[in-house]
Design a protein around this motif. Structure first.
Motif, short mmCIF file in Angstrom:
data_model
loop_
_atom_site.label_atom_id
_atom_site.label_comp_id
_atom_site.label_asym_id
_atom_site.label_seq_id
_atom_site.Cartn_x
_atom_site.Cartn_y
_atom_site.Cartn_z
N ALA A 102 -31.44 -37.82 102.86
CA ALA A 102 -30.44 -36.93 102.26
C ALA A 102 -29.23 -37.77 101.91
O ALA A 102 -28.78 -38.59 102.73
CB ALA A 102 -30.06 -35.83 103.24
N ILE A 103 -28.71 -37.58 100.70
CA ILE A 103 -27.59 -38.39 100.23
C ILE A 103 -26.42 -37.47 99.90
O ILE A 103 -26.58 -36.50 99.14
CB ILE A 103 -27.94 -39.16 98.92
CG1 ILE A 103 -29.41 -39.61 98.86
CG2 ILE A 103 -26.96 -40.30 98.66
CD1 ILE A 103 -29.82 -40.66 99.81
N GLY A 104 -25.25 -37.79 100.46
CA GLY A 104 -24.08 -36.95 100.23
C GLY A 104 -22.96 -37.70 99.53
O GLY A 104 -22.85 -38.93 99.63
N PHE A 105 -22.14 -36.95 98.81
CA PHE A 105 -20.99 -37.50 98.08
C PHE A 105 -19.75 -36.67 98.44
O PHE A 105 -19.88 -35.52 98.88
CB PHE A 105 -21.23 -37.40 96.57
CG PHE A 105 -22.44 -38.17 96.12
CD1 PHE A 105 -22.32 -39.49 95.71
CD2 PHE A 105 -23.70 -37.59 96.14
CE1 PHE A 105 -23.44 -40.21 95.31
CE2 PHE A 105 -24.83 -38.30 95.76
CZ PHE A 105 -24.70 -39.62 95.34
N ALA A 106 -18.58 -37.26 98.22
CA ALA A 106 -17.34 -36.52 98.51
C ALA A 106 -16.72 -35.97 97.23
O ALA A 106 -15.67 -35.32 97.27
CB ALA A 106 -16.33 -37.43 99.23
N HIS A 107 -17.36 -36.25 96.10
CA HIS A 107 -16.89 -35.76 94.80
C HIS A 107 -18.09 -35.86 93.86
O HIS A 107 -18.89 -36.79 93.98
CB HIS A 107 -15.72 -36.64 94.34
CG HIS A 107 -15.14 -36.30 93.00
ND1 HIS A 107 -15.02 -35.02 92.52
CD2 HIS A 107 -14.61 -37.11 92.03
CE1 HIS A 107 -14.44 -35.05 91.32
NE2 HIS A 107 -14.19 -36.30 91.00
N GLY A 108 -18.18 -34.93 92.89
CA GLY A 108 -19.39 -34.88 92.08
C GLY A 108 -19.35 -35.70 90.80
O GLY A 108 -20.29 -35.62 89.99
N LEU A 109 -18.30 -36.51 90.61
CA LEU A 109 -18.11 -37.18 89.32
C LEU A 109 -19.34 -37.96 88.83
O LEU A 109 -19.78 -37.80 87.69
CB LEU A 109 -16.88 -38.10 89.38
CG LEU A 109 -16.57 -38.97 88.17
CD1 LEU A 109 -16.47 -38.15 86.89
CD2 LEU A 109 -15.28 -39.75 88.39
N CYS A 110 -19.92 -38.80 89.71
CA CYS A 110 -21.03 -39.65 89.24
C CYS A 110 -22.24 -38.80 88.84
O CYS A 110 -23.00 -39.19 87.95
CB CYS A 110 -21.40 -40.68 90.30
SG CYS A 110 -22.00 -39.95 91.83
N LEU A 111 -22.39 -37.63 89.49
CA LEU A 111 -23.52 -36.74 89.15
C LEU A 111 -23.24 -35.99 87.86
O LEU A 111 -24.07 -35.92 86.95
CB LEU A 111 -23.77 -35.76 90.30
CG LEU A 111 -24.17 -36.39 91.64
CD1 LEU A 111 -24.03 -35.40 92.78
CD2 LEU A 111 -25.61 -36.92 91.57
N GLN A 112 -22.04 -35.42 87.77
CA GLN A 112 -21.68 -34.61 86.60
C GLN A 112 -21.62 -35.45 85.33
O GLN A 112 -22.02 -35.00 84.25
CB GLN A 112 -20.33 -33.93 86.87
CG GLN A 112 -19.86 -33.01 85.77
CD GLN A 112 -20.73 -31.76 85.62
OE1 GLN A 112 -21.42 -31.36 86.54
NE2 GLN A 112 -20.70 -31.16 84.44
N ALA A 113 -21.15 -36.69 85.47
CA ALA A 113 -21.05 -37.57 84.30
C ALA A 113 -22.41 -38.11 83.87
O ALA A 113 -22.54 -38.71 82.81
CB ALA A 113 -20.10 -38.74 84.60
#
Ligand code: NAP
Length: 321
Positions: A102-113
C-alpha cells in the motif's frame, strides 16, 4: 460530510504493519515521530548522502536505503517533494516484485497531474494533513492534532480506506477530525487555495497595500506593521473564531472599514480572476506550466525569490527579526 474522530476509526488495519517513510523533511519527520510515539514500527528510507540521516537516527529510527525499505515495509508513505514522487516510485516501487503493497501520499498532485501512474498491483491512498509539518508534531504532542483529508485512489485489497483512516488516526488527525474526499478534490482545492489565498493572494495583498503607503510617503516600519505584522493577529483570530467571530472582536472603526470598503478593494474582478485560476488548474494548464518550470530547473521561481529578497518590506521585516 462526516467528521471522523478517534473513537470512530479502527486502528486495527495498521496494527503489526511496518511503515516505511520515504524522506525525513517537513511532513516525514513529524509523521514518523507521531507514529513512533503511538508504538508503530517505522523505518525511514533515505537516499545515499542524505543530510537527514543523522537526525533521524538520533531520534531512534532505523534508517535504510530506499530499496531495503520497500523490502521490509507493508505500507510506504512517499513524503518527498511532489515532483520527486513519480521518479522515486518508478525507480524503487514499480520495479519491486513484492505484492500487497500500500502506497500513501500527503498530497495528490503527482496523481492528479498524471506524473505518477500507479501499478495496478498497488493500493494507493492519500492522507493529507491540513497543516504544516511542525503543526502535525506540535498538535499531536499537545493532544489537539491537525485535521486531515483521506482519499482512496486505487483499491486492490479492498482494505485501502480502512488502512488510510487508521494511518490518519495514527498521525493525530482524528483528534480534530478526518474527512473523506477524492484525490481530485484534495489536489485542485489545495492548489487553488495556495494560489488565491494562502500564498499568491495574501502576499500580493500585503505587498500592494505596503507599496501604496510607501508611495504616499509613509515610513517603511509603519507600513510594515500595518500591512504585514498585524496579519498574524487577525489570521489567528479568524482561525480561532471564524470571520464572524473575528468581526465581533475588533474595534468599531475596523469593523465599519471592513464592511464599507472591503468589497471595493477585493471586487468582482478578483472573483473573476479566481474563477480563471480554478479553471487553469482544472484544465491541466497549471500542471503543464509547472512541469515546464521543473524541467528547466525552476528559473521563474529562482528569479522571483531573488527579487523578494531585494524588496524593502524585507528590510522592514529584519528590523524585528
Ligand atoms: N510542507 C508541508 O508542510 C506539507 C503540508 C501538507 C502536505 N505536504 C505534502 O507532503 C509531501 C512531502 O512534502 P514536504 O514539504 O514534507 O517535502 P520535503 O520536506 O521537501 O522533503 C524532503 C525530503 O525528501 C527527500 N527527497 C527529496 N528528493 C528525493 C529523491 N529524489 N529521492 C529520495 N528522497 C528524496 C529529501 O531527501 P534528503 O534527506 O536526501 O534531502 C528529504 O528527506 C508532499 O506531497 C507535500 O505536498 C507538505
Amino acid at each position: 460530510m462526516q467528521r471522523y474522530l478517534d473513537a470512530d476509526i479502527d486502528a486495527t488495519p495498521l496494527a503489526g504493519k511496518t511503515i516505511g517513510i520515504f524522506g525525513y523533511g517537513n511532513q516525514a519527520c513529524p509523521q514518523a515521530l507521531n507514529l513512533k510515539d503511538g508504538g508503530y514500527s517505522v523505518v525511514i528510507g533515505l537516499r545515499t548522502g542524505s543530510p537527514h540521516r543523522e537526525t533521524a537516527e538520533q531520534s531512534g529510527f532505523s534508517v535504510l536505503d530506499i530499496p531495503e525499505v520497500v523490502k521490509q515495509a507493508d505500507l510506504l508513505m512517499l513524503l518527498v517533494p511532489d515532483d520527486q514522487c513519480a521518479p522515486v516510485y518508478d525507480a524503487h516501487i514499480r520495479t519491486s516484485e513484492k505484492t500487497g503493497l500500500a502506497i500513501g501520499f500527503a498530497h495528490g498532485l503527482c496523481l492528479q497531474a498524471g506524473w505518477l501512474k500507479p501499478d495496478p498491483r498497488h493500493d494507493i491512498f492519500l492522507v493529507a494533513p491540513k497543516g504544516q509539518g511542525r503543526g502535525v508534531r506540535q498538535k499531536f504532542q499537545d493532544g489537539s492534532g491537525v485535521p486531515g483529508l483521506v482519499a482512496v485512489h486505487q483499491d486492490v485489497s479492498g482494505n485501502t480506506e480502512a488502512l488510510a483512516m487508521a494511518y490518519a488516526k495514527a498521525i493525530g488527525c482524528a483528534h480534530t477530525g478526518v474527512f473523506q474526499t477524492s484525490v481530485s478534490e484534495e489536489t485542485i482545492s489545495d492548489l487553488f487555495s495556495e494560489q488565491t489565498v494562502l500564498c499568491g493572494g495574501l502576499t500580493r495583498l500585503i505587498r500592494m497595500a505596503y507599496e501604496t503607503l510607501i508611495e504616499a510617503g509613509f515610513s517603511a516600519p509603519v507600513a510594515y506593521f500595518e500591512c504585514l505584522y498585524e496579519v498574524k493577529l487577525i489570521a489567528d483570530l479568524i482561525h480561532e473564531k471564524g470571520i464572524a467571530g473575528m468581526r465581533e472582536g475588533i474595534s468599531s472603526a475596523a469593523l465599519f472599514g471592513d464592511i464599507h470598503e472591503g468589497d471595493r478593494v477585493i471586487d468582482s474582478h478578483v472573483r473573476e480572476n479566481m474563477r480563471q485560476t480554478l479553471a487553469r488548474i482544472q484544465s491541466g494548464e497549471f500542471f503543464q506550466a509547472f512541469q515546464a518550470e521543473i524541467d528547466s530547473g525552476f528559473p521563474e521561481v529562482r528569479d522571483a525569490m531573488l527579487k523578494d529578497r531585494a524588496h524593502s518590506i524585507e528590510q522592514a521585516h529584519r528590523l524585528l527579526h
